[in-house]
Design a protein around this motif. Structure first.
Motif, PDB file in Angstrom:
ATOM      1  N   ALA A  40      -2.768  -6.657  -2.030  1.00  0.00           N
ATOM      2  CA  ALA A  40      -1.822  -7.432  -1.218  1.00  0.00           C
ATOM      3  C   ALA A  40      -2.280  -8.873  -1.050  1.00  0.00           C
ATOM      4  O   ALA A  40      -1.461  -9.795  -1.053  1.00  0.00           O
ATOM      5  CB  ALA A  40      -1.673  -6.771   0.149  1.00  0.00           C
ATOM      6  N   GLU A  41      -3.603  -9.062  -0.931  1.00  0.00           N
ATOM      7  CA  GLU A  41      -4.127 -10.414  -0.700  1.00  0.00           C
ATOM      8  C   GLU A  41      -3.771 -11.340  -1.861  1.00  0.00           C
ATOM      9  O   GLU A  41      -3.535 -12.540  -1.661  1.00  0.00           O
ATOM     10  CB  GLU A  41      -5.662 -10.391  -0.550  1.00  0.00           C
ATOM     11  CG  GLU A  41      -6.184  -9.600   0.643  1.00  0.00           C
ATOM     12  CD  GLU A  41      -6.479  -8.143   0.289  1.00  0.00           C
ATOM     13  OE1 GLU A  41      -5.679  -7.525  -0.442  1.00  0.00           O
ATOM     14  OE2 GLU A  41      -7.500  -7.616   0.749  1.00  0.00           O
ATOM     15  N   ARG A  88      -1.626   5.532  -9.043  1.00  0.00           N
ATOM     16  CA  ARG A  88      -0.492   5.827  -8.148  1.00  0.00           C
ATOM     17  C   ARG A  88       0.775   5.126  -8.655  1.00  0.00           C
ATOM     18  O   ARG A  88       1.869   5.678  -8.601  1.00  0.00           O
ATOM     19  CB  ARG A  88      -0.826   5.417  -6.710  1.00  0.00           C
ATOM     20  CG  ARG A  88      -2.024   6.212  -6.195  1.00  0.00           C
ATOM     21  CD  ARG A  88      -2.099   6.327  -4.698  1.00  0.00           C
ATOM     22  NE  ARG A  88      -3.105   7.319  -4.359  1.00  0.00           N
ATOM     23  CZ  ARG A  88      -4.132   7.130  -3.526  1.00  0.00           C
ATOM     24  NH1 ARG A  88      -4.272   5.982  -2.900  1.00  0.00           N
ATOM     25  NH2 ARG A  88      -4.992   8.096  -3.294  1.00  0.00           N
ATOM     26  N   ASP A 111       0.772  -1.557  -4.800  1.00  0.00           N
ATOM     27  CA  ASP A 111      -0.448  -0.808  -4.502  1.00  0.00           C
ATOM     28  C   ASP A 111      -1.577  -1.279  -5.419  1.00  0.00           C
ATOM     29  O   ASP A 111      -1.331  -1.713  -6.548  1.00  0.00           O
ATOM     30  CB  ASP A 111      -0.241   0.704  -4.659  1.00  0.00           C
ATOM     31  CG  ASP A 111      -1.281   1.488  -3.848  1.00  0.00           C
ATOM     32  OD1 ASP A 111      -0.954   1.938  -2.730  1.00  0.00           O
ATOM     33  OD2 ASP A 111      -2.428   1.633  -4.314  1.00  0.00           O
ATOM     34  N   PHE A 155       5.363   6.074   0.013  1.00  0.00           N
ATOM     35  CA  PHE A 155       5.765   6.229   1.416  1.00  0.00           C
ATOM     36  C   PHE A 155       5.412   5.003   2.224  1.00  0.00           C
ATOM     37  O   PHE A 155       4.245   4.610   2.232  1.00  0.00           O
ATOM     38  CB  PHE A 155       5.081   7.464   2.025  1.00  0.00           C
ATOM     39  CG  PHE A 155       5.229   8.683   1.171  1.00  0.00           C
ATOM     40  CD1 PHE A 155       6.497   9.128   0.807  1.00  0.00           C
ATOM     41  CD2 PHE A 155       4.122   9.364   0.700  1.00  0.00           C
ATOM     42  CE1 PHE A 155       6.645  10.238  -0.013  1.00  0.00           C
ATOM     43  CE2 PHE A 155       4.260  10.478  -0.112  1.00  0.00           C
ATOM     44  CZ  PHE A 155       5.528  10.927  -0.467  1.00  0.00           C
ATOM     45  N   GLY A 188       0.836  -1.205   0.000  1.00  0.00           N
ATOM     46  CA  GLY A 188       0.000   0.000   0.000  1.00  0.00           C
ATOM     47  C   GLY A 188       0.863   1.243   0.000  1.00  0.00           C
ATOM     48  O   GLY A 188       0.651   2.185   0.761  1.00  0.00           O
ATOM     49  N   ARG A 193       2.595   1.827   5.703  1.00  0.00           N
ATOM     50  CA  ARG A 193       2.157   3.014   6.450  1.00  0.00           C
ATOM     51  C   ARG A 193       0.752   3.402   6.001  1.00  0.00           C
ATOM     52  O   ARG A 193       0.491   3.485   4.792  1.00  0.00           O
ATOM     53  CB  ARG A 193       3.139   4.173   6.174  1.00  0.00           C
ATOM     54  CG  ARG A 193       2.885   5.397   7.044  1.00  0.00           C
ATOM     55  CD  ARG A 193       3.768   6.576   6.665  1.00  0.00           C
ATOM     56  NE  ARG A 193       3.192   7.369   5.600  1.00  0.00           N
ATOM     57  CZ  ARG A 193       3.521   8.642   5.330  1.00  0.00           C
ATOM     58  NH1 ARG A 193       4.454   9.246   6.048  1.00  0.00           N
ATOM     59  NH2 ARG A 193       2.954   9.295   4.341  1.00  0.00           N
ATOM     60  N   ALA A 194      -0.117   3.640   6.985  1.00  0.00           N
ATOM     61  CA  ALA A 194      -1.453   4.203   6.742  1.00  0.00           C
ATOM     62  C   ALA A 194      -2.298   3.380   5.773  1.00  0.00           C
ATOM     63  O   ALA A 194      -2.931   3.921   4.876  1.00  0.00           O
ATOM     64  CB  ALA A 194      -1.325   5.653   6.233  1.00  0.00           C
TER      65      ALA A 194
END
Ligand code: SAM
Length: 238
Positions: free
Chosen positions: A129-130, A106, A101, A83, A78, A148-149
């Motif tokens: 990601a899965e 992005r 991502d 970042f 992600g 992150r986040a």
């Protein structure tokens, strides 16, 4: 806000090439941000502190620094506008980074930054990601996964720990208070083969806040049924 050159000392670990690369990255981030939603933060000093410095926090304190130093293959889940993964790739050109991502636009931005900076140590993957962590070439293949986040820790661990080698690490970048989230994730971490090993509080320059890094070590292989199918980790956290 002040001149970012005044922040150079806070980035003492970066050589001049990496510092200049951050300048190009910043310019591309604000230019692209006019068309593609990449960041709510556009003030130059804030980007340097809250995105760039923040991404490098893993290198600034003892426990996580040694995790980074001993890791060669690193994945950012992600990554968004890069970042922490792309900043780390700029700072550590000798290590290999895979940035993942689910949003294609992005990734398009990241590809143009990678091209502009001629980075040779970055692979970009457009995937959830899965699904990514079910691919044989990636499963349990990373020394270190960062994120992150993206999600709460219990959800995030299901997305990240299947990618970590036994003996490797997941380092989660979190806000100032993470105790409740961490307690809630204990069950998931255990099922997925991990163990919370450190929680490190870090301060951003210019009084821009505090952050917490949570370090989870992978002790055992993750059972094959994890992660569950895309969307389930978020709907029914372990
Ligand atoms: N890590 C970046 C940061 O800190 O600025 C981006 C954070 S943004 C709030 C969350 C990002 O995670 C988005 O770019 C989103 O597309 C991505 N994301 C969320 N769930 C994901 C999943 N299951 N697999 C891959 N990417 C995911």
């Amino acid at each position: 806000m002040g001149d970012v050159r005044e922040l150079r000392k806070a980035f003492a670990s970066l050589n001049d090439t990496a510092w200049e690369q951050l300048g190009t990255y910043f310019q591309m981030l604000v230019d692209w941000n006019e068309k593609v939603n990449l960041t709510a933060i556009t003030d130059e000093t804030e980007v340097y502190v809250k995105h760039f410095f923040d991404s490098l926090l893993i290198a600034s304190s003892s426990e996580s620094e040694s995790v980074l130093a001993s890791s060669h293959r690193i994945c950012d889940i992600g990554t968004g506008a890069g970042f922490p993964g792309l900043v780390l790739a700029i700072a550590a050109p000798g290590k290999h980074f895979v940035l993942v991502d689910a949003l294609a636009k992005r990734l398009k931005f990241l590809q143009s930054v990678v091209d502009a900076l001629a980075l040779k140590n970055v692979d970009l993957v457009h995937a959830r990601a899965e699904d990514f962590s079910r691919q044989k070439q990636y499963r349990e293949s990373f020394d270190l996964v960062v994120s992150r986040a993206v999600a709460k820790l219990n959800v995030l661990c299901e997305l990240t720990l299947p990618l970590v080698k036994v003996g490797g690490w997941f380092v989660s970048y979190k806000g100032p208070s993470v105790e409740d989230e961490s307690a809630e994730a204990t069950h998931a971490i255990g099922i997925l083969g991990g163990r919370e090993a450190f929680m490190q509080s870090c301060t951003l320059p210019l009084d821009m806040g505090t952050r917490t890094l949570v370090g989870i070590r992978k002790d055992r292989s993750t059972p094959k049924e994890y992660p569950r199918k895309a969307g389930t980790p978020q709907k029914a956290p372990l």
